[in-house]
Each structure stands twice: as C-alpha cells, then as structure tokens.
Design a protein around this motif. Structure first.
Motif, PDB file in Angstrom:
ATOM      1  N   GLY A 110     -15.439  -9.238 -65.886  1.00  0.00           N
ATOM      2  CA  GLY A 110     -16.632 -10.048 -65.623  1.00  0.00           C
ATOM      3  C   GLY A 110     -16.467 -11.053 -64.498  1.00  0.00           C
ATOM      4  N   LYS A 111     -15.281 -11.150 -63.950  1.00  0.00           N
ATOM      5  CA  LYS A 111     -15.060 -12.149 -62.889  1.00  0.00           C
ATOM      6  C   LYS A 111     -15.194 -11.509 -61.505  1.00  0.00           C
ATOM      7  CE  LYS A 111     -12.006 -15.269 -65.457  1.00  0.00           C
ATOM      8  NZ  LYS A 111     -12.963 -16.337 -65.723  1.00  0.00           N
ATOM      9  N   THR A 112     -15.799 -12.261 -60.604  1.00  0.00           N
ATOM     10  CA  THR A 112     -15.881 -11.855 -59.195  1.00  0.00           C
ATOM     11  C   THR A 112     -14.868 -12.688 -58.427  1.00  0.00           C
ATOM     12  OG1 THR A 112     -18.220 -11.329 -59.441  1.00  0.00           O
ATOM     13  CG2 THR A 112     -17.410 -11.667 -57.194  1.00  0.00           C
ATOM     14  N   ILE A 113     -13.963 -11.995 -57.735  1.00  0.00           N
ATOM     15  CA  ILE A 113     -12.824 -12.685 -57.096  1.00  0.00           C
ATOM     16  C   ILE A 113     -12.709 -12.254 -55.640  1.00  0.00           C
ATOM     17  CG2 ILE A 113     -10.283 -12.734 -57.052  1.00  0.00           C
ATOM     18  CD1 ILE A 113     -10.460 -12.611 -60.164  1.00  0.00           C
ATOM     19  N   LEU A 114     -12.623 -13.225 -54.753  1.00  0.00           N
ATOM     20  CA  LEU A 114     -12.419 -12.926 -53.335  1.00  0.00           C
ATOM     21  C   LEU A 114     -10.972 -13.230 -52.952  1.00  0.00           C
ATOM     22  CD1 LEU A 114     -14.718 -13.258 -50.376  1.00  0.00           C
ATOM     23  CD2 LEU A 114     -12.514 -14.417 -50.166  1.00  0.00           C
ATOM     24  N   ILE A 115     -10.382 -12.325 -52.182  1.00  0.00           N
ATOM     25  CA  ILE A 115      -8.995 -12.479 -51.728  1.00  0.00           C
ATOM     26  C   ILE A 115      -8.961 -12.344 -50.210  1.00  0.00           C
ATOM     27  CG2 ILE A 115      -6.663 -11.493 -51.860  1.00  0.00           C
ATOM     28  CD1 ILE A 115      -7.326 -10.557 -54.687  1.00  0.00           C
ATOM     29  N   THR A 116      -8.312 -13.283 -49.537  1.00  0.00           N
ATOM     30  CA  THR A 116      -8.123 -13.169 -48.085  1.00  0.00           C
ATOM     31  C   THR A 116      -6.761 -12.519 -47.810  1.00  0.00           C
ATOM     32  OG1 THR A 116      -7.055 -15.325 -47.725  1.00  0.00           O
ATOM     33  CG2 THR A 116      -9.482 -15.287 -47.739  1.00  0.00           C
ATOM     34  N   ALA A 117      -6.655 -11.894 -46.636  1.00  0.00           N
ATOM     35  CA  ALA A 117      -5.418 -11.201 -46.239  1.00  0.00           C
ATOM     36  C   ALA A 117      -5.000 -10.176 -47.284  1.00  0.00           C
ATOM     37  CB  ALA A 117      -4.289 -12.204 -45.974  1.00  0.00           C
ATOM     38  N   ALA A 118      -5.992  -9.401 -47.755  1.00  0.00           N
ATOM     39  CA  ALA A 118      -5.728  -8.405 -48.799  1.00  0.00           C
ATOM     40  C   ALA A 118      -5.297  -7.060 -48.224  1.00  0.00           C
ATOM     41  CB  ALA A 118      -6.973  -8.236 -49.671  1.00  0.00           C
ATOM     42  N   GLY A 119      -5.123  -6.986 -46.925  1.00  0.00           N
ATOM     43  CA  GLY A 119      -4.813  -5.705 -46.298  1.00  0.00           C
ATOM     44  C   GLY A 119      -3.407  -5.192 -46.568  1.00  0.00           C
ATOM     45  N   GLN A 120      -2.459  -6.082 -46.746  1.00  0.00           N
ATOM     46  CA  GLN A 120      -1.082  -5.656 -47.019  1.00  0.00           C
ATOM     47  C   GLN A 120      -0.348  -6.762 -47.767  1.00  0.00           C
ATOM     48  OE1 GLN A 120       0.474  -4.888 -43.028  1.00  0.00           O
ATOM     49  NE2 GLN A 120       1.359  -6.942 -42.891  1.00  0.00           N
ATOM     50  N   GLY A 121       0.875  -6.456 -48.177  1.00  0.00           N
ATOM     51  CA  GLY A 121       1.730  -7.476 -48.785  1.00  0.00           C
ATOM     52  C   GLY A 121       1.184  -8.016 -50.103  1.00  0.00           C
ATOM     53  N   ILE A 122       1.373  -9.316 -50.294  1.00  0.00           N
ATOM     54  CA  ILE A 122       1.018  -9.957 -51.568  1.00  0.00           C
ATOM     55  C   ILE A 122      -0.492  -9.893 -51.820  1.00  0.00           C
ATOM     56  CG2 ILE A 122       1.058 -12.134 -52.849  1.00  0.00           C
ATOM     57  CD1 ILE A 122       3.582 -12.873 -51.081  1.00  0.00           C
ATOM     58  N   GLY A 123      -1.287 -10.052 -50.755  1.00  0.00           N
ATOM     59  CA  GLY A 123      -2.742 -10.004 -50.912  1.00  0.00           C
ATOM     60  C   GLY A 123      -3.206  -8.656 -51.412  1.00  0.00           C
ATOM     61  N   ARG A 124      -2.656  -7.597 -50.848  1.00  0.00           N
ATOM     62  CA  ARG A 124      -3.033  -6.240 -51.268  1.00  0.00           C
ATOM     63  C   ARG A 124      -2.635  -5.998 -52.738  1.00  0.00           C
ATOM     64  NH1 ARG A 124      -3.350  -0.497 -49.946  1.00  0.00           N
ATOM     65  NH2 ARG A 124      -1.963   0.537 -51.399  1.00  0.00           N
ATOM     66  N   ALA A 125      -1.389  -6.326 -53.079  1.00  0.00           N
ATOM     67  CA  ALA A 125      -0.932  -6.108 -54.461  1.00  0.00           C
ATOM     68  C   ALA A 125      -1.775  -6.922 -55.437  1.00  0.00           C
ATOM     69  CB  ALA A 125       0.541  -6.500 -54.579  1.00  0.00           C
ATOM     70  N   SER A 126      -2.171  -8.124 -55.023  1.00  0.00           N
ATOM     71  CA  SER A 126      -2.983  -8.982 -55.903  1.00  0.00           C
ATOM     72  C   SER A 126      -4.377  -8.401 -56.064  1.00  0.00           C
ATOM     73  CB  SER A 126      -3.062 -10.396 -55.321  1.00  0.00           C
ATOM     74  OG  SER A 126      -1.763 -10.938 -55.216  1.00  0.00           O
ATOM     75  N   ALA A 127      -4.946  -7.865 -54.982  1.00  0.00           N
ATOM     76  CA  ALA A 127      -6.278  -7.253 -55.065  1.00  0.00           C
ATOM     77  C   ALA A 127      -6.258  -6.079 -56.039  1.00  0.00           C
ATOM     78  CB  ALA A 127      -6.729  -6.796 -53.679  1.00  0.00           C
TER      79      ALA A 127
END
Ligand code: NAD
Length: 250
Positions: free
Chosen positions: A5-22
C-alpha cells in the motif's frame, strides 16, 4: 508484505544500492517509482522487477524535480540515494569539485525532499498514515574520517545534519527521517574506484581489510535496512544515522 500500500520514490535506482533497494521495496509490496539519470539502466531495472515504474530524473535539475513531483501521486516514502564519491584530500578538491559533490550529494536530497514533502504531508493527514524519508549518507561523514574522502565526508556529514533537522521539524506530524550510513559496498562505482587505483588488487584488499567482518558489503546487505526504515516496523526510529558498516566503527 512489509510495504503493502505504500508509494515509494527512489533516486539513483539504476544500479548499486538504489537498484537493489527498488527491487526489495517492490518485492515487499510497494508501488516503487524508480528514478535515475541514466535511461538505459532504468530500462533494465523495469525488465527485472514487477511493481516498478521508472522516470528519468537528474536530482541536480531543480525544474525537473519540481515537475516530477507535480506529476506523480503523493508518496509515503522517499529514498534519496543519489551521490558521488570524489577521491582526494582538500588539496585535490578545487571549487568546481566541491560544488559538484555538494550539489549532487546534499542539494540533490534537499531538492527532492522539498518538492515531495508537501504531498507526503497532505497524504499523511488525509489518510491518517505516517511517512518516511531515508537519505543516503555514509560512515565516511561525521561518523568517521577516511583518507581521500574530503568533500565526500563533508557532504555526507551535511546529509546527516539535514536528516536530523527534517526529523526534528516533522516528528510531531508522524514524518520520520533517517540517514543511512553504509560501510564499503560492492557496487559498479566502487569497482570503478578500485580499477582506477594505482594497484587495484591492493586497493580491494585495503577496502576489505578495514571492515572487521572481513568482506565488502553487498547491495543485498544494505537494501533490507532501507526496507525497514521505509516500513512501519521502524515507526519509533527517527533522526538517526543508521550504520550498516561491517563493524568499522566498533
Ligand atoms: P553507484 O555509484 O554505482 O551508482 C550511482 C547511480 O546514481 C547510477 O545509477 C547513476 O546513473 C546515478 N546518478 C548519478 N548522478 C545522478 C543524478 N545527478 N541524478 C540521479 N541519478 C544519478 O551506486 P552506489 O555505489 O550504490 O551509491 C549509491 C549511494 O550510496 C551514493 O549516495 C553513495 O555515496 C552511497 N554510498 C555508497 C557506498 C559504497 O561503498 N558503494 C558506501 C556508502 C554510501
């Protein structure tokens, strides 16, 4: 699922920690809005994860950040992950290098938080929910100094201060804000830093040697902490510099 139910925005999600977090947030049921400067990396991410939408976003572009906030639904969670590691002491950091790191690492997170926070707060009030911001800092910050991390450390210390200030200003209305402080994590940019060293084999050994757990972190060591901080499980945690550092600061 921990982020249902949560909407979450992530920056720098293309690789590394951002991608794994997305990917981890999507697996936990969140509607993830994954953003990055690099459209090719976003295209690959969209193929790999269900529950993800992607938008190209340069966090250094104020107009683009404001325009995206106007276009998107209100958020429950925000992970400001974008950042850059400048290599060098104060003597190798000219004003252009200082300005670039501060603009990306600190002002980028400020821009995104400032643009999306009004919508988050309105949604929280309307729906009676809580909100969470996670800002990417580092153990190289006000936590600990490292050689050749002059402006990086300064910028990540500022991220910790900014996170505590946001936490203090909005705690009463249920908005939490924490800074995440990883140790050395095996990501594409770390591999570039190792490859660019005078002796890459020794450079990797040195990175590993400073972490008492005896290895580099993987992105999957860090993503669960992002999920936790964005979820209601961490509902009493705010204003913290949260270390995931393999024991460096024992
Ligand atoms: P990375 O450096 O390998 O990738 C960075 C991503 O950021 C890329 O996808 C790139 O396209 C994107 N990006 C670059 N400039 C951008 C901009 N202006 N706007 C939007 N996106 C942009 O990833 P990483 O190593 O996982 O680092 C992510 C964050 O974690 C950074 O803030 C970094 O300082 C922090 N961090 C990393 C480590 C580590 O050891 N890797 C340790 C502590 C903290």
């Amino acid at each position: 699922m921990r982020l249902q139910g949560k909407t979450i925005l992530i920056t720098a999600a293309g690789q590394g920690i951002g991608r794994a977090s997305a990917l981890a947030c999507a697996r936990e049921g969140a509607q993830v809005i994954a953003t990055d400067l690099n459209p090719a990396l976003l295209a690959r991410l969209a193929q790999d994860g269900a529950g993800l939408t992607t938008h190209v976003l340069d966090v250094r572009d104020s107009a683009a950040v404001v325009a995206l906030a106007a276009q998107l639904p209100a958020l429950d969670g925000l992970f400001n992950c974008a950042g850059y590691v400048h290599n060098g002491s104060v003597l190798e950091c000219d004003e252009a290098a200082w300005d670039f790191s501060m603009d990306l690492n600190v002002k980028g997170a400020y821009r995104v938080a400032r643009a999306f926070l009004p919508g988050m707060l309105a949604r929280m009030e309307r729906a009676g929910t809580s909100g969470s911001i996670v800002n990417m800092a580092s153990m190289a910050s006000s936590i600990k100094g490292f050689p050749n991390r002059f402006v990086y450390g300064a910028s990540k210390a500022a991220v910790i201060g900014m996170s505590k200030a946001i936490a203090a200003d909005f705690a009463r209305v249920g908005l939490r804000c924490n800074a995440l402080c990883p140790g050395t994590v095996d990501t594409p940019s770390l591999r570039e830093r190792i490859a660019g060293a005078a002796d890459p084999v020794q450079a990797e050994k040195d990175f590993i040697a400073r972490q008492p757990l005896g290895r580099l972190a993987t992105v999957d060591d860090i993503a669960p902490q992002v999920v936790y901080l964005l979820s209601d499980e961490s509902c009493f945690v705010t204003g913290q510099a949260v270390l995931v550092d393999g024991g460096v600061t024992i």
